[in-house]
Design an enzyme around this catalytic site. Structure first.
Site, PDB file in Angstrom:
ATOM      1  N   ARG A 164      48.606  59.058  22.193  1.00 56.21           N
ATOM      2  CA  ARG A 164      48.517  58.504  23.556  1.00 56.21           C
ATOM      3  C   ARG A 164      47.888  59.499  24.534  1.00 56.21           C
ATOM      4  NH1 ARG A 164      49.273  55.448  20.421  1.00 56.21           N
ATOM      5  NH2 ARG A 164      50.806  53.778  20.256  1.00 56.21           N
ATOM      6  N   SER A 236      54.696  48.998  26.956  1.00 57.43           N
ATOM      7  CA  SER A 236      55.594  50.122  26.670  1.00 57.43           C
ATOM      8  C   SER A 236      55.410  51.208  27.726  1.00 57.43           C
ATOM      9  CB  SER A 236      55.303  50.690  25.277  1.00 57.43           C
ATOM     10  OG  SER A 236      55.545  49.722  24.285  1.00 57.43           O
ATOM     11  N   GLU A 332      54.085  56.739  29.627  1.00 56.85           N
ATOM     12  CA  GLU A 332      52.697  56.538  29.210  1.00 56.85           C
ATOM     13  C   GLU A 332      51.747  56.333  30.386  1.00 56.85           C
ATOM     14  OE1 GLU A 332      51.633  53.788  26.212  1.00 56.85           O
ATOM     15  OE2 GLU A 332      53.326  54.246  24.901  1.00 56.85           O
TER      16      GLU A 332
END
EC number: 1.3.1.98
Length: 336
Positions: A164, A236, A332
């Protein structure tokens, strides 16, 4: 002069639906538009923000900035001896690209179906799902280098992908503006079904093709994740934390049902959703923000709230997880 809009509302340009405005916004539909916007005298001295689908960002207030709304289109297919090379404009919808490649007989992106956002944002985050990461299908990006004001091509190594993360979230965050992405889709396609939930979804299909896997991914994601058109969210919210094998064994001794995934380097990825759920946050509402009842990884905005309120909740969750498990979970999305 570039196409500038003053005090432009961004509620429809972020999937949380936070009602904030930009000092200026400009729709970027070509590389010429991009250069015109950056050279416009109204942009002088203003910070720069690039928004695609706004699906991986938390806007905490009005932006005294020039916001570039990335809408560059484009789709073409080239060839290499062992692969197809698919190039898409940064403004193309990611899920639309997945579906188009499959429809044209170019498999390889099916595990990444229904991930919200645009093509240009995908390398920034190194998006991934159900056993596949973007870097495994990546060839290059075309981007404007703001230091030289020239367009450059950056390959896999230069993009420095990790979990990520990428060059575009680190040293190159304020340097490069992505205008197109080229993906490498192998002619020797093999289904990726190592992720247990996905394998169960296609049970009964002895030889699932890319379309069947895409449909299975869509079904799973639709059950677990809310539609941003109905409930504000960014999918998410937290990364799955990585821990050493020793740390995982210690946690497993006191939490036998701990969900973890072995990594090639010997470390383990812990399921952040499981950690959050065990701390009692799943389904929690804290005024206009909360935690989705079907998936603890997803933070939601019901309307009328702020990015600051959402971040306060996220901080509370991270602190509680760390206090209970000794593991820090990180968000994130990019915070602006």
């Amino acid at each position: 002069m570039a196409d500038f809009h003053e005090f432009y509302p961004l509620r429809r340009h972020n999937t949380f639906g936070f009602d904030v405005r930009a000092r200026y916004a400009s729709h970027i539909r070509s590389e010429a538009d991009l250069l015109a916007a950056l050279n416009d005298p109204r942009a002088v001295g203003l910070p720069l923000v690039v928004l695609g689908g706004g699906s991986n960002v938390v806007l905490t207030g009005d932006l005294d900035a020039l916001v570039l709304l990335m809408e560059i289109p484009g789709f073409r297919v080239g060839t290499a001896p062992d692969a197809w090379l698919v190039t898409a404009g940064a403004g193309e919808n990611w899920h639309g690209l997945v579906c188009r490649t499959i429809a044209e007989g170019l498999p390889g992106l099916e595990n990444l179906a229904l991930i919200p956002g645009t093509v240009g944002a995908a390398p920034i985050q190194n998006i991934g799902a159900y056993g596949v990461e973007l870097r495994e299908r990546f060839a290059s990006v075309r981007a404007l280098d703001r230091q030289t004001m020239r367009f450059v091509d950056l390959d896999l190594e230069q993009c420095a992908f990790s979990y990520r993360d990428s060059l575009f979230k680190q040293a190159g965050r304020d340097r490069y503006i992505i205008t197109a992405v080229t993906l490498r889709l192998s002619r020797d396609w093999q289904p990726v079904l190592a992720y247990g939930e996905l394998a169960r979804e296609v049970e009964g299909n002895a030889a699932p093709d890319a379309a069947a896997i895409r449909d299975a991914v869509i079904a799973i994601r639709s059950r677990k994740l809310p539609d941003p058109a109905q409930i504000g969210n960014a999918g998410s919210f937290f990364k799955n934390p990585l821990v050493s094998a020793e740390q995982r064994d210690v946690l497993l001794a006191s939490h036998p049902d701990l969900v973890s995934y072995a990594q090639p380097d010997g470390s383990f990825k812990l399921a952040a959703g499981w950690l959050i759920d065990r701390c009692g946050f799943k389904g929690l509402n804290d005024g206009p923000v909360g935690v989705y009842g079907k998936q603890a990884l997803v933070l939601v905005h019901h309307g009328g709230g702020t990015g600051a309120a959402l971040l306060a909740l996220a901080g509370r969750i991270a602190d509680t997880v760390q206090a209970r498990f000794g593991v820090r979970i990180e968000p994130e999305p990019v915070v602006l």
